[in-house]
Design an enzyme around this catalytic site. Structure first.
Site, short mmCIF file in Angstrom:
data_model
loop_
_atom_site.label_atom_id
_atom_site.label_comp_id
_atom_site.label_asym_id
_atom_site.label_seq_id
_atom_site.Cartn_x
_atom_site.Cartn_y
_atom_site.Cartn_z
N GLY A 215 92.11 23.63 39.96
CA GLY A 215 93.24 22.72 40.08
C GLY A 215 94.52 23.50 40.29
O GLY A 215 94.90 23.83 41.41
N GLN B 59 108.47 -0.42 25.03
CA GLN B 59 108.65 -0.74 23.61
C GLN B 59 109.67 -1.85 23.42
O GLN B 59 109.47 -2.76 22.60
CB GLN B 59 109.10 0.53 22.87
N GLU C 281 101.30 18.30 42.14
CA GLU C 281 102.26 19.23 42.74
C GLU C 281 102.86 20.17 41.70
O GLU C 281 104.05 20.51 41.73
CB GLU C 281 103.36 18.48 43.51
N GLY C 282 102.01 20.61 40.79
CA GLY C 282 102.43 21.53 39.75
C GLY C 282 102.65 20.82 38.44
O GLY C 282 103.68 20.16 38.24
#
Length: 382
Positions: A133, A335, A362-363
Site C-alpha cells: 500500500g 453529534q 494519496e498518503g
C-alpha cells in the site's frame, strides 16, 4: 458555501474567484438533489458533464503549463461541498492522467489529455497492490521488454475508477535497480486489463482489483524513462496531495453549515440548540478547524503554483490537518444532530462516510507525519 471570505485572501487571483463563482452556480444547477442509483453510470455521467462544462480542463497540462493547483483546490472544495461523488469523478481525471501531464511525450499528451479534459476518456492511477500500500517501492507487478512490446504481469487493488476507466497509468517493476530505483510507469488500455473484483466501500465509489495476465502494450506506452516510475508516481501524488485536503475542507465546510442550520432551528426548551453555550463552543471549534485548514491548503497550493519552492512539507501539513480536522468537524456535526445524525439520507451521515477514506488515500496520515518530521530533521541537520 455560506462563508466565501477566503476568496479575498492574497493567495488568489481574479480568475480563481471567477472559477469559484462559476463552479458554485454549476453545482447548484446540476448536483442538488442528485443521488446515484447506478454508481458506474453516475460516475460516467458526471465525468461527461464536468467535461462538457469545461471544468476538466483544469485537471490536465495546458501546453507547457502544469495544472494550476489553486484552481484544482477550489474545484475540489466546491464539488465536495455539494457531492463527494462529483469530487471523486473530477479528482480522478487529474490523478489518473497526472503522469502524462507531467512526464508524457508530446504524442501521449495529444492522444490522451484532450479526451480526459472533454470527459470522453476516464483515467485511473494504478499503483496500490494487495501486499503493497504505502510502501510503493516494494511493488511486485513486473514489466519486461519483449521486442517492441512490454509484457506486464501482476495485480493491483483499491484502484479508483477500476472497472469504468478507459486507461490505467500502471506502475510496474522493470528492474533497473532495487526498490524504488527499478520501477516504471505505463499507459495501459482498459480492454487489456481484467477486473478481478469490484470493491465496495463505506462511501460508494468505483473501486476494483485488477489483474495483468501477460498484458502486452507497445514499447512507446512507457511514461518517461525506464526506472523513473517511482519519481513519476510521487511527483504526481504530490501535485494532487493538497487537493485531497481541499476536498476534506469542502466536506467540513458543508458539515459546519449543516450544523449551523440545524442548531438554529432545533428547539431546546424555550430556546434553540444554538442558544446553548456548549453548542456555541462546539460551533466555534468547528469554524476554527475549517479556517485553519483553508489557510494551510491555499498556502501550499500557492507555493506549488509559484514554483521554485520545495513545498512537500507544506503539502503534507495541509493534507494531514485538513483531513484529520474534517473528520472531527463532521463527527461534531453528527453529534449535534443527535439521532438524525446517524440516519441514512441525512447529509451529515453521508459526510461521515465520505470523509473517512481521505485520511488514507494519496498518503495516509501516518505517512504525512513522516514527511513533515523528516523535513524538519533535515533542516536541523543543516
Amino acid at each position: 458555501m455560506s462563508d466565501r471570505s477566503f476568496l479575498s485572501w492574497p493567495f488568489f487571483e481574479a480568475r480563481h474567484r471567477e472559477l469559484a463563482d462559476d463552479l458554485r452556480d454549476w453545482c447548484a444547477d446540476n448536483l442538488t438533489g442528485r443521488y446515484a442509483e447506478d454508481l458506474d453510470s453516475e460516475c460516467r455521467a458526471l465525468v461527461r458533464e464536468l467535461g462538457a462544462a469545461g471544468f476538466l480542463k483544469l485537471c490536465v497540462a495546458d501546453g507547457k503549463h502544469r495544472p494550476d493547483v489553486r484552481s484544482l483546490a477550489i474545484a475540489r472544495e466546491t464539488l465536495a461541498y455539494h457531492s463527494g461523488l462529483a469530487d471523486f469523478a473530477f479528482a480522478m481525471q487529474g490523478l489518473g492522467s497526472g503522469a502524462i501531464s507531467l512526464f508524457g511525450t508530446i504524442e501521449q499528451k495529444r492522444e490522451w489529455l484532450p479526451k480526459v479534459a472533454s470527459g470522453q476518456a476516464i483515467a485511473a492511477f494504478a499503483m496500490t497492490e494487495p501486499q503493497c500500500g504505502s510502501d510503493a517501492a516494494n511493488m511486485q507487478t513486473s514489466a519486461m521488454l519483449d521486442g517492441n512490446e512490454w509484457v506486464l504481469v501482476g495485480e493491483k487493488t483499491y484502484i479508483s475508477n477500476g472497472g469504468i476507466a478507459d486507461f490505467y497509468v500502471t506502475f510496474a517493476r522493470t528492474g533497473e535497480g532495487e526498490g524504488a530505483r527499478g520501477l516504471s510507469a505505463f499507459i495501459v488500455p482498459a480492454e487489456a486489463v481484467a477486473v478481478a473484483e469490484r470493491i465496495e466501500v463505506i462511501a460508494p465509489h468505483p473501486l476494483a482489483r485488477l489483474t495483468y495476465d501477460k498484458v502486452r502494450i507497445p514499447a512507446d506506452a512507457i511514461v518517461g524513462e525506464p526506472g523513473e516510475g517511482f519519481r513519476i508516481g510521487m511527483e504526481t501524488l504530490n501535485l494532487f496531495r493538497v487537493t485531497v485536503g481541499a476536498a476534506a475542507l469542502g466536506l467540513a465546510r458543508r458539515a459546519l453549515d449543516e450544523a449551523l442550520a440545524f442548531a438554529s432551528k432545533r428547539r431546546l426548551g424555550s430556546a434553540t440548540l444554538a442558544d446553548n453555550a456548549v453548542t456555541q463552543a462546539k460551533l466555534a471549534d468547528m469554524a476554527l478547524a475549517v479556517d485553519a485548514s483553508a489557510l494551510l491548503i491555499y498556502r501550499a497550493a500557492w507555493q506549488q503554483d509559484e514554483g521554485g519552492i520545495d513545498n512537500r512539507r507544506a503539502a503534507a501539513m495541509a493534507k494531514l490537518h485538513a483531513t484529520e480536522s474534517a473528520q472531527a468537524v463532521i463527527d461534531a456535526a453528527v453529534q449535534l444532530h443527535g439521532g438524525a445524525g446517524v440516519t441514512k439520507g441525512v447529509k451529515v451521515e453521508e459526510l461521515y462516510r465520505d470523509i473517512r477514506a481521505l485520511r488514507i488515500y494519496e498518503g495516509a496520515s501516518e505517512v504525512q507525519r513522516q514527511i513533515i518530521a523528516r523535513d524538519l530533521l533535515k533542516g536541523e541537520a543543516l
